[in-house]
Design a protein around this motif. Structure first.
Motif, PDB file in Angstrom:
ATOM      1  N   HIS A  49     153.959  40.684 -42.034  1.00  8.83           N
ATOM      2  CA  HIS A  49     153.245  40.026 -43.142  1.00  8.83           C
ATOM      3  C   HIS A  49     154.262  39.343 -44.058  1.00  8.83           C
ATOM      4  O   HIS A  49     155.192  39.995 -44.560  1.00  8.83           O
ATOM      5  N   ASP A  51     154.657  37.508 -47.549  1.00 12.99           N
ATOM      6  CA  ASP A  51     154.016  37.226 -48.841  1.00 12.99           C
ATOM      7  C   ASP A  51     154.671  36.025 -49.492  1.00 12.99           C
ATOM      8  O   ASP A  51     155.822  36.107 -49.935  1.00 12.99           O
ATOM      9  N   ASP A 197     145.097  44.879 -48.564  1.00 17.37           N
ATOM     10  CA  ASP A 197     146.500  44.585 -48.864  1.00 17.37           C
ATOM     11  C   ASP A 197     146.881  45.028 -50.276  1.00 17.37           C
ATOM     12  O   ASP A 197     146.195  44.678 -51.233  1.00 17.37           O
TER      13      ASP A 197
HETATM   14 ZN    ZN Z   1     150.163  40.210 -48.957  1.00 16.56          ZN
END
Ligand code: ZN
Ligand code: DX5
Length: 247
Positions: A49, A51, A197
């Motif tokens: 993931h 960000d 999340d």
């Molecule tokens: Zn995130």
């Protein structure tokens, strides 16, 4: 064998992995990112993931397409865009190798156009995968606000924290919001993947898994500077146990 390997579209791969974790790399050792990515791959994690924060949509600036492109991995690249006006920016992330791109419902008045554009882009890792289209919700946005885009999404990400501030706790309303989302999707007869999340730790992964989420994003609880491999395996095991625990 990394969990994320295998054929089919990104959505099919995520379903085959599910329920699974998508590990946030923001608190990885960015000076040794290749090493930390290899650690994740060694545990069987199938999704990483990224960000992306622009300091405008939320009060932190993180990474952009060059970092997404620099990561060499067989894991699926899950790119979470916490940026203003993503319409003209999503193509750069797909070009950088994103398999799943998630934009915030709150980030563009033309969010439908963003999702249509995403649907037209080719996956540079493997054209056969396609690019999965995600939309994310801040904790303060009602789940019902998703209704106008449900026909265009493959994935909905429910944030349990407000992005841009570190060390936040998992928001208590989140499990109920996931339930509301499932109801909305059922009523719309949409078979959409659901993600959660923010603030997911060893202590609450069981509670979060019990929401029935398909993808659980966890970052600092894995890359804690101590033992990312053990942390990642713990999270994967917790999800594997969900499938055998009585409902
Ligand atoms: Zn995130
Ligand atoms: C919101 C981001 C999250 C976050 C991960 O800040 O979307 O992915 O970086 O949160 P933790 O580290 O709490 O798992």
């Amino acid at each position: 064998m990394t969990e994320g390997a295998g054929g089919g579209t990104v959505v099919e791969r995520l379903r085959a992995l599910g329920p699974t974790v998508s590990v946030g790399m923001l608190t990885a050792d960015l000076g040794n990112l290749a090493r930390d990515i290899a650690v994740l791959e060694g545990t069987g994690v199938g999704v990483v993931h990224f960000d992306v924060m622009d300091g405008c949509f939320c009060p932190m600036t993180t990474i952009g397409p060059p970092v997404v492109a620099a990561v060499r991995t067989s894991m699926l690249k899950d790119v979470h865009l916490m940026i203003e006006a993503p319409l003209r920016k999503v193509a750069a992330y797909v070009q950088a190798g994103a398999d799943l791109v998630t934009v915030h419902l709150e980030s563009d008045r033309y969010v439908r156009r963003v999702l249509v554009e995403l649907g037209d882009l080719e996956n540079v890792n493997d054209p056969g995968r396609g690019v999965a289209r995600g939309v994310a919700l801040l904790p303060g946005t009602p789940v019902a606000a998703l209704e106008p885009v449900l026909d265009l999404v493959d994935y909905v990400l429910v944030l349990a924290v407000d992005p841009g501030w570190g060390g936040q706790r998992f928001g208590p309303p989140t499990p109920q919001r996931v339930g509301e989302l499932r109801t909305l999707l059922d009523e719309a007869r949409r078979d959409v993947l659901v993600g959660v999340d923010g603030g997911v730790t060893r202590a609450n992964i069981g509670e979060v898994a019990a929401t029935g989420a398909d993808v659980i994003v966890t970052g600092s609880a894995v890359f804690d500077g101590v033992d990312p491999g053990a942390n990642a395996r713990f999270m994967l095991d917790a999800l594997a146990r969900r499938d055998v625990l009585p409902a």
